[in-house]
Motif scaffolding. Structure first.
Motif, PDB file in Angstrom:
ATOM      1  N   MET A   1     -25.988  70.071  66.775  1.00 25.71           N
ATOM      2  CA  MET A   1     -25.081  70.193  65.636  1.00 25.71           C
ATOM      3  C   MET A   1     -23.862  71.013  66.039  1.00 25.71           C
ATOM      4  O   MET A   1     -23.998  72.032  66.710  1.00 25.71           O
ATOM      5  N   PRO A   2     -22.653  70.592  65.629  1.00 29.39           N
ATOM      6  CA  PRO A   2     -21.463  71.405  65.897  1.00 29.39           C
ATOM      7  C   PRO A   2     -21.601  72.770  65.224  1.00 29.39           C
ATOM      8  O   PRO A   2     -22.164  72.892  64.146  1.00 29.39           O
ATOM      9  N   ILE A   3     -21.070  73.779  65.885  1.00 27.79           N
ATOM     10  CA  ILE A   3     -21.167  75.138  65.368  1.00 27.79           C
ATOM     11  C   ILE A   3     -19.803  75.810  65.531  1.00 27.79           C
ATOM     12  O   ILE A   3     -19.130  75.608  66.538  1.00 27.79           O
ATOM     13  N   ASN A   4     -19.378  76.558  64.512  1.00 25.57           N
ATOM     14  CA  ASN A   4     -18.022  77.107  64.508  1.00 25.57           C
ATOM     15  C   ASN A   4     -17.846  78.344  65.375  1.00 25.57           C
ATOM     16  O   ASN A   4     -16.721  78.764  65.623  1.00 25.57           O
ATOM     17  N   ALA A   5     -18.947  78.959  65.799  1.00 23.82           N
ATOM     18  CA  ALA A   5     -18.873  80.154  66.631  1.00 23.82           C
ATOM     19  C   ALA A   5     -19.363  79.839  68.035  1.00 23.82           C
ATOM     20  O   ALA A   5     -20.240  79.005  68.229  1.00 23.82           O
ATOM     21  N   GLU A   6     -18.789  80.524  69.013  1.00 24.51           N
ATOM     22  CA  GLU A   6     -19.224  80.351  70.400  1.00 24.51           C
ATOM     23  C   GLU A   6     -19.925  81.621  70.856  1.00 24.51           C
ATOM     24  O   GLU A   6     -19.386  82.726  70.743  1.00 24.51           O
ATOM     25  N   TYR A   7     -21.142  81.459  71.342  1.00 29.82           N
ATOM     26  CA  TYR A   7     -21.925  82.588  71.824  1.00 29.82           C
ATOM     27  C   TYR A   7     -22.143  82.395  73.322  1.00 29.82           C
ATOM     28  O   TYR A   7     -22.945  81.570  73.739  1.00 29.82           O
ATOM     29  N   ARG A   8     -21.416  83.169  74.107  1.00 31.24           N
ATOM     30  CA  ARG A   8     -21.458  82.983  75.562  1.00 31.24           C
ATOM     31  C   ARG A   8     -22.447  83.918  76.256  1.00 31.24           C
ATOM     32  O   ARG A   8     -22.772  83.719  77.416  1.00 31.24           O
ATOM     33  N   GLY A   9     -22.896  84.939  75.531  1.00 33.36           N
ATOM     34  CA  GLY A   9     -23.822  85.895  76.122  1.00 33.36           C
ATOM     35  C   GLY A   9     -24.273  86.909  75.101  1.00 33.36           C
ATOM     36  O   GLY A   9     -23.824  86.910  73.945  1.00 33.36           O
ATOM     37  N   PRO A  10     -25.174  87.808  75.495  1.00 33.41           N
ATOM     38  CA  PRO A  10     -25.715  88.802  74.566  1.00 33.41           C
ATOM     39  C   PRO A  10     -24.657  89.642  73.865  1.00 33.41           C
ATOM     40  O   PRO A  10     -24.843  90.063  72.715  1.00 33.41           O
ATOM     41  N   GLY A  11     -23.529  89.879  74.537  1.00 29.41           N
ATOM     42  CA  GLY A  11     -22.474  90.697  73.947  1.00 29.41           C
ATOM     43  C   GLY A  11     -21.826  90.069  72.732  1.00 29.41           C
ATOM     44  O   GLY A  11     -21.133  90.765  71.972  1.00 29.41           O
ATOM     45  N   ASP A  12     -22.028  88.783  72.538  1.00 27.38           N
ATOM     46  CA  ASP A  12     -21.450  88.098  71.381  1.00 27.38           C
ATOM     47  C   ASP A  12     -22.346  88.167  70.149  1.00 27.38           C
ATOM     48  O   ASP A  12     -21.988  87.633  69.096  1.00 27.38           O
TER      49      ASP A  12
END
Length: 224
Positions: free
Chosen positions: A1-12
């Motif tokens: 599913m498309p998601i509006n936020a990008e989570y690239r790693g734990p810091g996000d």
């Protein structure tokens, strides 16, 4: 599913997340989980997640084998945080929502809070590979997975959209089948805590084969 936020790693992701203890509920990275929210404390949790803007909820199972208080069950040490990607109001006080899994976490400690719902300080670093889509899916024994799925469907007189199954990437296939599987909290927790996708598929295959063998022995071919 498309998601509006990008989570690239734990810091996000935040270190402290609200948690929703639910037995038998398995959320995995990039998997979708529908939820029917009606308890006041969890309605408040959803409202706060939306108000704070992070839209995140940590799904975690209660550990029944170590629980002595139904009001506040002991939690397993590993859960999965998901983002609210769909939400509808039912008109009778409930929320119908869908969570999309982001990453698994280990619970460091449960916080002392004033909110009616529980919150935990968590660590995502043990599952840093969760932030990479389709990581390790080439190692999955897809043929064995489809074979046991075929046996399960036949034994339970069920049908499936084979066109969708055959077109699904290994990660989506393994995680969807694990999340939809009819097994109990210990089996779901084992699949959640699997170190990689290959191991998760192997656990799912083994649990399903044991279930089918037990049904053949007892002469029961239907779902409980």
């Amino acid at each position: 599913m498309p998601i509006n936020a990008e989570y690239r790693g734990p810091g996000d992701l935040p270190e402290i997340v609200p948690v929703f203890p639910l037995p038998g509920a398995l959320l995995l990275p990039r998997g979708q989980m529908p939820l029917n929210i009606f308890e006041p404390r969890y309605l408040a949790m959803v409202d706060d997640a939306l108000r704070d803007g992070h839209r995140l909820i940590g799904m975690i199972q209660p550990d029944a084998s170590h629980t002595y208080s139904e009001a506040k069950p002991v939690l397993f040490r590993v859960g999965c945080v998901g983002r609210i990607t769909q939400l509808a109001e039912s008109g009778d006080g409930r929320y119908i929502l869908e969570l999309t899994g982001i990453a698994r976490f280990k619970v460091i400690e449960e916080m002392t809070v004033l909110t009616p719902y529980r919150q935990c300080k968590v660590d995502y670093f043990p599952y840093i590979d969760d932030f990479t889509a389709r990581k390790g899916e080439e190692a999955v024994d897809r043929e064995a997975l489809l074979a046991v799925l075929t046996d399960f469907l036949k034994a339970n007189n069920l049908k499936v959209d084979w066109e969708g199954v055959e077109s699904a990437p290994n990660e989506a296939l393994v995680n969807a089948l694990a999340m939809m599987s009819p097994y109990g909290p210990p089996e779901k927790q084992a699949m959640l805590e699997a170190p990689d996708l290959k191991t998760r598929a192997e656990i799912l295959i083994a649990v399903t084969e044991m279930d089918l063998a037990k049904k053949r022995t007892s002469g029961d071919t239907g779902l409980q």
